[in-house]
Design a protein around this motif. Structure first.
Motif, short mmCIF file in Angstrom:
data_model
loop_
_atom_site.label_atom_id
_atom_site.label_comp_id
_atom_site.label_asym_id
_atom_site.label_seq_id
_atom_site.Cartn_x
_atom_site.Cartn_y
_atom_site.Cartn_z
N ASP A 61 81.70 21.73 -27.65
CA ASP A 61 80.31 21.35 -27.40
C ASP A 61 79.89 20.40 -28.52
O ASP A 61 79.54 20.84 -29.62
CB ASP A 61 79.41 22.58 -27.37
CG ASP A 61 77.98 22.25 -26.99
OD1 ASP A 61 77.72 21.09 -26.63
OD2 ASP A 61 77.12 23.15 -27.06
N CYS A 62 79.94 19.11 -28.24
CA CYS A 62 79.77 18.13 -29.32
C CYS A 62 79.02 16.91 -28.83
O CYS A 62 79.21 16.44 -27.70
CB CYS A 62 81.14 17.72 -29.86
SG CYS A 62 81.09 16.46 -31.15
N ALA A 63 78.12 16.40 -29.67
CA ALA A 63 77.45 15.13 -29.45
C ALA A 63 77.77 14.22 -30.63
O ALA A 63 77.62 14.63 -31.78
CB ALA A 63 75.95 15.31 -29.31
N VAL A 64 78.23 13.01 -30.35
CA VAL A 64 78.54 12.04 -31.39
C VAL A 64 77.53 10.90 -31.27
O VAL A 64 77.45 10.26 -30.22
CB VAL A 64 79.98 11.50 -31.26
CG1 VAL A 64 80.25 10.46 -32.34
CG2 VAL A 64 80.98 12.64 -31.35
N LEU A 65 76.75 10.68 -32.31
CA LEU A 65 75.69 9.68 -32.29
C LEU A 65 75.86 8.69 -33.43
O LEU A 65 76.33 9.05 -34.51
CB LEU A 65 74.31 10.35 -32.40
CG LEU A 65 73.92 11.36 -31.31
CD1 LEU A 65 72.58 11.99 -31.65
CD2 LEU A 65 73.88 10.69 -29.96
N SER A 66 75.45 7.46 -33.17
CA SER A 66 75.39 6.43 -34.20
C SER A 66 73.93 6.17 -34.52
O SER A 66 73.15 5.82 -33.62
CB SER A 66 76.07 5.15 -33.72
OG SER A 66 75.72 4.06 -34.54
N ASP A 67 73.53 6.40 -35.78
CA ASP A 67 72.13 6.17 -36.13
C ASP A 67 71.75 4.70 -35.95
O ASP A 67 70.62 4.39 -35.54
CB ASP A 67 71.84 6.64 -37.56
CG ASP A 67 72.84 6.10 -38.57
OD1 ASP A 67 73.89 5.59 -38.15
OD2 ASP A 67 72.59 6.21 -39.78
N GLY A 68 72.69 3.80 -36.23
CA GLY A 68 72.41 2.39 -36.02
C GLY A 68 72.18 2.06 -34.56
O GLY A 68 71.28 1.28 -34.21
N ALA A 69 72.99 2.64 -33.67
CA ALA A 69 72.84 2.38 -32.24
C ALA A 69 71.53 2.96 -31.72
O ALA A 69 70.89 2.38 -30.84
CB ALA A 69 74.03 2.98 -31.48
N VAL A 70 71.13 4.12 -32.24
CA VAL A 70 69.88 4.74 -31.79
C VAL A 70 68.68 3.92 -32.25
O VAL A 70 67.70 3.75 -31.51
CB VAL A 70 69.77 6.19 -32.32
CG1 VAL A 70 68.41 6.78 -32.01
CG2 VAL A 70 70.86 7.05 -31.69
N ALA A 71 68.74 3.38 -33.47
CA ALA A 71 67.59 2.67 -34.03
C ALA A 71 67.49 1.22 -33.57
O ALA A 71 66.39 0.66 -33.53
CB ALA A 71 67.67 2.70 -35.56
N ALA A 72 68.61 0.61 -33.19
CA ALA A 72 68.61 -0.82 -32.87
C ALA A 72 67.61 -1.21 -31.79
O ALA A 72 66.94 -2.24 -31.92
CB ALA A 72 70.02 -1.25 -32.47
N PRO A 73 67.45 -0.43 -30.69
CA PRO A 73 66.47 -0.85 -29.67
C PRO A 73 65.05 -1.01 -30.20
O PRO A 73 64.31 -1.87 -29.72
CB PRO A 73 66.55 0.28 -28.63
CG PRO A 73 67.92 0.84 -28.77
CD PRO A 73 68.20 0.75 -30.24
N SER A 74 64.66 -0.20 -31.17
CA SER A 74 63.32 -0.33 -31.74
C SER A 74 63.17 -1.64 -32.50
O SER A 74 62.11 -2.29 -32.45
CB SER A 74 63.03 0.85 -32.67
OG SER A 74 62.98 2.06 -31.93
N PHE A 75 64.21 -2.06 -33.23
CA PHE A 75 64.16 -3.33 -33.93
C PHE A 75 64.13 -4.49 -32.93
O PHE A 75 63.43 -5.47 -33.12
CB PHE A 75 65.37 -3.47 -34.86
CG PHE A 75 65.28 -2.63 -36.10
CD1 PHE A 75 64.55 -3.06 -37.18
CD2 PHE A 75 65.94 -1.42 -36.18
CE1 PHE A 75 64.47 -2.29 -38.34
CE2 PHE A 75 65.86 -0.64 -37.32
CZ PHE A 75 65.12 -1.07 -38.40
#
Length: 568
Positions: A130-144
């Motif tokens: 049970d795992c989620a792999v996230l990139s903080d850069g990918a999550v934040a990029a749409p806001s920029f």
């Protein structure tokens, strides 16, 4: 003597564990403790370094010091009874190693791993239960990207077998699922999920393959020149241009001399001169002295013409191969976005802007930056230089750009580049990445610059939701806000068990998009508000950060793990 790791006094059932002392670790602990009202344990190398002091000051947070994330450390914080573990240090190898240790101690635990390499992350995910792999850069990029465009980018997300996208209601989109936000308020803050759906000027719709109005902004406006003229400018460098001008002068002068001195017509004289240039000159004793001198000069000049043209063409081809995109910056351009910094975040911002059809000019000081190969692969112009210098910004045509996005890893560089851009054009849109919250607020108030907060601030909600929920489908940026889409199962004995579907909607916080009835493989998009929910049903929900916590509290059954209090 082996180091003795002190154990927490008593097992804390359902506690959440965060590993790391990074800005993301601090933001994530703050999100879980203050919004979700969760008890959190944070493992840090030291309480006195990096973000350790800030993490220590958070409510509902217990800090555990450990030099290494080994089995003894995880036993000391009772990982065997924890609900979820987030591994958010800057070492991706260390995060993977620690995740493997945690799964050996607790095979059923929820793991959330920070990794910037999303391709590797997708493979790593399969190694865990049970795992989620996230990139903080990918999550934040749409806001920029949204802040850079000053409008809504065409966001897409896949939900329950359908592709949803965000658009303006004025675009006359079809298949609208719900109103997303009203962004026309005087204070500039969007009203999310308004009760009156008709007031929402931003909507969420189902993509049906039809074209729609581009929201990426105006295309690049090059100076009006033909394709042939641009090609000739590339080939005709300054040196070759000088040779061509000199040769044309010789042709005109020589033709005039022959025509006047020997009584030939200008056309015949031009014919003789061109033959001389081609190296076919024949001695003629009958010519006048002026004609003989002209023939000799033209013939000798033509000997240098062929090597000059060859050298110029080779030089043009080499420049085109090594620095081709920069040739576009010789002419004034406008309507583009200047991205300063090609690090982890910059490369994602550049990639998304390019996907949206927005012209991008990159500015980077380090030729070995991680985003440079991507920019070159996409054929984007890269200006290598110090972004705080006006000369560098002028080269990127900041004076005619749509916006400037500064996303380097240094606050001072970002701020100075933003202010230098404003010095070149006082009304240019500047989007800053600032780590220091106090500095961000003061810059916004004093310089009137729309500041996008740090990557950790933008990414923390998605990481928190991934720890709390089993299925976070995606995120949608709306200005500086982030909305989440989650798959929520109805638990037996929960607040929504046996209640009408309409009661699952929370004005301003959450709205049901689709219903997955128990025993049915597909979601139903044609919602019946009077349908009575039963255990096993699933809700595809669009919600704010606080709305996700409310929905989770209302769908958690009596047999499920203890749910958290309603977040503030």
């Amino acid at each position: 003597m082996p180091t003795v790791v002190p154990r927490l006094r008593s097992p804390l059932r359902g506690r959440l564990i965060i590993c790391g002392d990074t800005p993301l670790a601090y933001r994530l602990a703050d999100e879980l403790s203050t919004r979700y009202l969760q008890d959190v344990t944070v493992i840090v190398p030291s309480k006195r370094r990096n973000h350790g002091p800030k993490i220590t000051g958070l409510p509902r947070v217990r800090v555990h010091e450990a030099a290494e994330l080994d089995d003894e450390t995880f036993r000391a914080v009772h990982v065997e009874s924890a609900r979820a573990v987030a591994l958010v240090s800057n070492s991706e190898v260390g995060n993977i190693h620690a995740a493997l240790r945690v799964q050996e101690l607790n095979p059923d635990i929820r793991l959330v791993i920070r990794m910037s390499n999303t391709a590797l992350g997708n493979r790593i995910r399969t190694l865990f239960n049970d795992c989620a792999v996230l990139s903080d850069g990918a999550v934040a990029a749409p806001s920029f990207v949204a802040a850079a465009l000053g409008d809504l980018p065409p966001s897409h997300v896949r939900v329950a077998g359908r592709t949803l996208y965000v658009a303006h209601r004025s675009d006359r989109v079809r298949n609208v699922v719900c109103g997303l936000a009203d962004t026309r308020r005087p204070d500039g803050l969007p009203r999310l999920l308004p009760v009156d759906q008709g007031r929402a000027n931003l909507v969420l719709a189902v993509a049906d393959g039809t074209s729609r109005t581009s929201l990426a902004g105006p295309p690049v406006d090059y100076r009006p020149t033909t394709t042939f003229a641009r090609t000739m400018r590339l080939i005709l460098s300054r040196r070759l241009l000088q040779v061509v001008v000199a040769l044309l002068g010789l042709i005109v002068v020589g033709s005039a001399v022959l025509s006047t001195g020997d009584g030939h017509g200008f056309t015949y004289s031009l014919y003789l001169i061109l033959l001389d240039i081609a190296g076919a000159a024949n001695p003629d004793p009958k010519l006048s002295a002026a004609a003989k001198v002209t023939q000799v000069i033209v013939t000798l000049a033509s000997l240098a013409l062929v090597p000059a043209i060859t050298a110029a063409v080779v030089d043009a081809l080499v420049r085109a191969r090594l620095n081709g995109p920069l040739e576009r910056l010789r002419d004034p351009i406008s309507g583009h976005v200047v991205v300063v910094g090609l690090g982890e975040v910059g490369l994602r911002v550049v990639s998304q802007l390019h996907d949206l059809g927005v012209q991008v000019v990159c500015v980077e000081q380090n030729e070995d930056a991680v985003g440079v190969p991507l920019a070159r692969r996409l054929g984007l112009p890269i200006v290598f230089g110090d972004a705080t210098r006006e000369e560098t910004l002028r080269t990127a045509w900041v004076g005619t750009c749509r916006s400037v996005v500064t996303v380097t890893s240094d606050d001072i560089t970002n701020l100075e580049a933003g202010l230098s851009s404003r010095a070149l054009r006082d009304n240019v849109r500047v989007v800053l990445r600032l780590f220091d919250d106090d500095l961000a607020g003061r810059v916004h108030r004093n310089f009137k610059i729309p500041v996008s907060r740090s990557v950790s601030f933008l990414a923390a909600p998605a990481f928190a939701a991934a720890m709390m929920e089993r299925q976070v489908i995606g995120t949608i940026p709306v200005g500086r806000s982030v909305m989440l889409i989650a798959d929520m199962p109805i638990g037996a004995g929960s607040e929504l068990d046996g209640r009408p579907l309409r009661e699952a909607n929370l004005p301003g916080e959450a709205r049901v998009l689709a219903l997955g009835r128990r025993g049915r493989p597909r979601f139903d998009w044609d919602l019946q508000e009077g349908y009575l929910l039963i255990p096993g049903d699933r809700l595809a929900v669009l919600a704010t950060r606080s709305g996700i916590g409310h929905i989770r509290a209302r769908t958690t059954g009596t047999s499920d793990p203890p749910s958290s209090p309603t977040p503030r």
